[in-house]
Design a protein around this motif. Structure first.
Motif, PDB file in Angstrom:
ATOM      1  N   SER A 422       0.853  -1.184   0.000  1.00  0.00           N
ATOM      2  CA  SER A 422       0.000   0.000   0.000  1.00  0.00           C
ATOM      3  C   SER A 422       0.893   1.238   0.000  1.00  0.00           C
ATOM      4  N   VAL A 423       0.711   2.102  -1.004  1.00  0.00           N
ATOM      5  CA  VAL A 423       1.523   3.308  -1.146  1.00  0.00           C
ATOM      6  C   VAL A 423       0.589   4.497  -1.323  1.00  0.00           C
ATOM      7  N   THR A 424       0.806   5.547  -0.543  1.00  0.00           N
ATOM      8  CA  THR A 424      -0.014   6.752  -0.606  1.00  0.00           C
ATOM      9  C   THR A 424       0.823   7.902  -1.140  1.00  0.00           C
ATOM     10  N   ASP A 425       0.165   8.806  -1.870  1.00  0.00           N
ATOM     11  CA  ASP A 425       0.868   9.944  -2.476  1.00  0.00           C
ATOM     12  C   ASP A 425       1.638  10.788  -1.471  1.00  0.00           C
ATOM     13  N   ASN A 426       1.208  10.797  -0.227  1.00  0.00           N
ATOM     14  CA  ASN A 426       1.880  11.627   0.775  1.00  0.00           C
ATOM     15  C   ASN A 426       3.143  10.981   1.347  1.00  0.00           C
ATOM     16  N   GLY A 427       3.516   9.789   0.853  1.00  0.00           N
ATOM     17  CA  GLY A 427       4.760   9.151   1.284  1.00  0.00           C
ATOM     18  C   GLY A 427       4.589   7.953   2.180  1.00  0.00           C
ATOM     19  N   ASN A 428       3.398   7.723   2.709  1.00  0.00           N
ATOM     20  CA  ASN A 428       3.175   6.543   3.540  1.00  0.00           C
ATOM     21  C   ASN A 428       3.275   5.275   2.696  1.00  0.00           C
ATOM     22  N   ARG A 429       3.869   4.252   3.281  1.00  0.00           N
ATOM     23  CA  ARG A 429       4.075   3.004   2.547  1.00  0.00           C
ATOM     24  C   ARG A 429       4.021   1.838   3.537  1.00  0.00           C
ATOM     25  N   GLU A 430       3.301   0.793   3.173  1.00  0.00           N
ATOM     26  CA  GLU A 430       3.192  -0.403   4.013  1.00  0.00           C
ATOM     27  C   GLU A 430       3.347  -1.641   3.135  1.00  0.00           C
ATOM     28  N   GLU A 431       4.289  -2.488   3.510  1.00  0.00           N
ATOM     29  CA  GLU A 431       4.528  -3.714   2.762  1.00  0.00           C
ATOM     30  C   GLU A 431       4.320  -4.916   3.685  1.00  0.00           C
ATOM     31  N   GLY A 432       3.786  -5.989   3.140  1.00  0.00           N
ATOM     32  CA  GLY A 432       3.560  -7.189   3.930  1.00  0.00           C
ATOM     33  C   GLY A 432       3.860  -8.447   3.147  1.00  0.00           C
ATOM     34  N   MET A 433       4.396  -9.439   3.844  1.00  0.00           N
ATOM     35  CA  MET A 433       4.559 -10.780   3.304  1.00  0.00           C
ATOM     36  C   MET A 433       3.898 -11.736   4.287  1.00  0.00           C
ATOM     37  N   TYR A 434       3.253 -12.813   3.775  1.00  0.00           N
ATOM     38  CA  TYR A 434       2.364 -13.594   4.619  1.00  0.00           C
ATOM     39  C   TYR A 434       2.526 -15.094   4.407  1.00  0.00           C
ATOM     40  N   GLU A 435       2.115 -15.829   5.442  1.00  0.00           N
ATOM     41  CA  GLU A 435       1.948 -17.270   5.340  1.00  0.00           C
ATOM     42  C   GLU A 435       0.528 -17.611   5.788  1.00  0.00           C
ATOM     43  N   TYR A 436      -0.071 -18.587   5.104  1.00  0.00           N
ATOM     44  CA  TYR A 436      -1.436 -19.009   5.408  1.00  0.00           C
ATOM     45  C   TYR A 436      -1.462 -20.507   5.671  1.00  0.00           C
ATOM     46  N   ASP A 437      -2.457 -20.946   6.432  1.00  0.00           N
ATOM     47  CA  ASP A 437      -2.593 -22.371   6.700  1.00  0.00           C
ATOM     48  C   ASP A 437      -3.359 -23.047   5.561  1.00  0.00           C
ATOM     49  N   ALA A 438      -3.738 -24.305   5.763  1.00  0.00           N
ATOM     50  CA  ALA A 438      -4.466 -25.054   4.733  1.00  0.00           C
ATOM     51  C   ALA A 438      -5.891 -25.377   5.181  1.00  0.00           C
ATOM     52  N   CYS A 439      -6.418 -24.595   6.142  1.00  0.00           N
ATOM     53  CA  CYS A 439      -7.779 -24.825   6.638  1.00  0.00           C
ATOM     54  C   CYS A 439      -8.739 -23.787   6.061  1.00  0.00           C
ATOM     55  N   ILE A 440      -9.988 -23.829   6.506  1.00  0.00           N
ATOM     56  CA  ILE A 440     -11.052 -23.043   5.894  1.00  0.00           C
ATOM     57  C   ILE A 440     -11.187 -21.682   6.570  1.00  0.00           C
ATOM     58  N   ASN A 441     -11.189 -20.636   5.769  1.00  0.00           N
ATOM     59  CA  ASN A 441     -11.480 -19.297   6.260  1.00  0.00           C
ATOM     60  C   ASN A 441     -12.994 -19.092   6.207  1.00  0.00           C
ATOM     61  N   PRO A 442     -13.680 -18.984   7.330  1.00  0.00           N
ATOM     62  CA  PRO A 442     -15.152 -18.895   7.301  1.00  0.00           C
ATOM     63  C   PRO A 442     -15.671 -17.649   6.609  1.00  0.00           C
ATOM     64  N   TYR A 443     -14.878 -16.556   6.572  1.00  0.00           N
ATOM     65  CA  TYR A 443     -15.350 -15.310   5.974  1.00  0.00           C
ATOM     66  C   TYR A 443     -15.443 -15.394   4.453  1.00  0.00           C
ATOM     67  N   VAL A 444     -14.626 -16.283   3.833  1.00  0.00           N
ATOM     68  CA  VAL A 444     -14.661 -16.369   2.374  1.00  0.00           C
ATOM     69  C   VAL A 444     -16.028 -16.844   1.890  1.00  0.00           C
ATOM     70  N   HIS A 445     -16.758 -17.575   2.733  1.00  0.00           N
ATOM     71  CA  HIS A 445     -18.059 -18.103   2.335  1.00  0.00           C
ATOM     72  C   HIS A 445     -19.184 -17.077   2.488  1.00  0.00           C
ATOM     73  N   LEU A 446     -18.851 -15.894   3.002  1.00  0.00           N
ATOM     74  CA  LEU A 446     -19.841 -14.825   3.104  1.00  0.00           C
ATOM     75  C   LEU A 446     -19.831 -13.938   1.864  1.00  0.00           C
ATOM     76  N   GLY A 447     -18.672 -13.823   1.225  1.00  0.00           N
ATOM     77  CA  GLY A 447     -18.579 -13.036  -0.004  1.00  0.00           C
ATOM     78  C   GLY A 447     -18.788 -11.554   0.190  1.00  0.00           C
TER      79      GLY A 447
END
Length: 515
Positions: A422-447
């Motif tokens: 995420s980069v904003t014109d005013n200079g703010n910047r946030e970078e992320g790298m992630y790991e996920y499991d192999a189980c079910i995310n309940p929120y994905v089924h809400l859409g």
């Protein structure tokens, strides 16, 4: 292409010296003298993975290697040398002129010249069983020994060189008349509600019956995606079954119908469990305090109708922080109305999707004080074998005249977030790298759509690395500990937070999921 083949005498002399000294084996071109300028030589060792674990083999192995200089002449070096064992299997050190190279062949043979292990070539039937098939490039520039890991697969009596992408006859003298095991690909694909999970680990059970109706029983632990397994040549019938997350599927394969390298999809289908209530508690110094309660209400067809978020006031009384009501078109949420505790409209979000893939292409959130416009595009990335298309989401958030624009990107790999920015014109910047499991995310089924596109995450966040520029949070989450039920859904999550500056623990958030 000019081929450079070693004379056997030179090879045997090299081995004689290497057997009693630790100096690296120098691989010259047969038409040239060994370079007198040792400053141009670089050393490489090939380290083998998947060779009988970490235990020495009883029979000696010889590595048959072809590397080529990645130049216009493309000179090839054919190397044959003993495999050594020192806590792990590898070649001895090899010294060659510095520069770019390509590894084109890696076969380990026994003292009889029979192939026992090999690295498959990209595009071959076996290539999907390794992460890095041949050929691949490497460069020798630094004056330090370079170690290159090479994945090997065991060569069974049923295997032929063509399975690995090598020419016929390159695995030694093998009995081609005997009945051979069948090599097939199995791809577990499970549908939970409307969501397809095609990159998950699974347990495959194979029951095989011979011509006397005697059964053998094998269990295979499959990695995510499409995996290769052998079906016994003694079996006249095989039953393959997969059970996971409350689903079950099986197939029967007759011996006469099986063809080598055929891919079979197996996996069941079950309705998704929908969230009823989510509780959040804040834990400080062992003391747990309720923070929020989220209730979900559904239509008769199972689609989420509204979400109500309750909070706590300073006097510990409950109040409605907001209530979201969802409207649909073509089975997608196209508008979200958010109301406050007095049922007054706070904001309206409208969402548009593309017709081809049903993915978000624009969002607009309007309130009495601001309007946020989001435009979205998608870039297809290299697809890993046997799993859904990987892609990068690129979004631009416009907050109105004179306000800085935010640019956001998110890379999705098989339903898991690999990284975001995420980069904003005013200079703010946030970078992320992630790991996920192999189980079910309940929120994905809400859409439910949002500007971080969390509705595309099929699995649950298990670890993250975050970097902030021109600003940072007071506290950051650093540990995610889930408890799951037998169907693969989380029932509890403990998220630990720490001070960004001191890295000391500050508090935890306990999340409880009720279905």
């Amino acid at each position: 292409m000019k081929k450079c083949i070693f004379f056997s005498t030179l090879i045997f002399l090299s081995f004689a010296f290497v057997s009693c000294e630790k100096n690296p084996v120098v691989i010259p071109k047969p038409t040239d003298p060994i370079p007198t300028d040792t400053g141009t030589l670089r050393t490489v060792t090939f380290v083998f993975k998947n060779v009988l674990g970490n235990q020495p083999v009883t029979d000696s192995l010889i590595a048959k290697i072809i590397i080529s200089k990645t130049t216009e002449t493309g000179d090839e070096l054919n190397i044959s040398m003993p495999v050594v064992f020192n806590q792990k299997y590898s070649t001895q050190s090899i010294s060659v002129p510095k520069g770019p190279y390509t590894l084109k062949k890696m076969v380990l043979v026994d003292s009889s010249g029979i192939a026992r292990f090999a690295t498959p070539v990209a595009g071959s039937a076996k290539s999907a069983a390794v992460n890095k098939p041949l050929a691949f490039s490497f460069t020798l520039e630094e004056k330090v020994e370079k170690q290159i890991e090479v994945e090997l697969l065991s060569v069974s009596s049923a295997d032929i060189p063509e399975y690995f992408g090598y020419p016929e006859g390159s695995f030694g003298n093998r009995d081609s008349e005997s009945d051979m095991d069948k090599f097939v690909f199995i791809h577990p694909v499970i549908k939970i509600g409307d969501v397809i999970y095609d990159s998950i680990p699974a347990q495959l059970i194979v029951r095989s019956w011979n011509d006397k109706n005697e059964m053998t029983y094998n269990i295979h632990y499959l990695k995510p995606g499409k995996q290769g397994v052998y079906l016994s040549a003694n079996g006249v019938k095989h039953q393959l079954s997969v059970s996971k997350w409350g689903t079950y599927d099986e197939m029967i394969l007759a011996k006469a119908d099986i063809r080598d390298s055929t891919a079979y999809i197996i996996g069941g289908e079950v309705a998704a469990k929908k969230l009823k209530t989510v509780y959040e508690y804040k834990i400080v110094d062992g003391v747990s305090t309720p923070v929020t309660k989220t209730d979900f209400e559904y239509h008769a067809d199972g689609k989420v109708k509204q979400k109500q978020l309750l909070g706590k006031r300073a006097d510990n009384s409950n109040y409605v922080m907001h209530n979201e009501v969802y409207a649909y078109a073509y089975n997608k949420i196209v508008s979200i109305n958010r109301y406050d505790e007095h049922n007054l409209l706070q904001s309206t979000t409208t969402v548009q999707y593309d017709n081809a893939n049903g993915r978000i292409i624009s969002m607009q959130e309007k309130s009495a004080t601001e309007e946020i416009r989001t435009t979205v595009s998608y870039t297809a990335l290299e697809t890993r074998s046997g799993i859904s298309q990987d892609y990068r989401i690129d979004a631009q958030h416009n907050y109105g005249q004179g306000l800085p624009v935010t640019y956001y990107s998110k890379t999705i790999v098989a339903g898991r977030v690999l990284k975001d920015l995420s980069v904003t014109d005013n200079g703010n910047r946030e970078e992320g790298m992630y790991e996920y499991d192999a189980c079910i995310n309940p929120y994905v089924h809400l859409g439910i759509p949002d500007r971080q596109f969390r509705l595309y995450e099929k699995h649950n966040l298990s670890f993250q690395w975050k970097t902030w520029y021109a600003g940072y949070p007071e506290n950051e989450p650093y540990s995610f500990n889930y408890t799951y039920n037998g169907d693969g859904y989380p029932t509890e999550l403990i998220t630990k937070y720490r001070s960004f500056q001191t890295k000391k623990d500050t508090y935890s958030i306990k999340t409880v999921y009720v279905y």
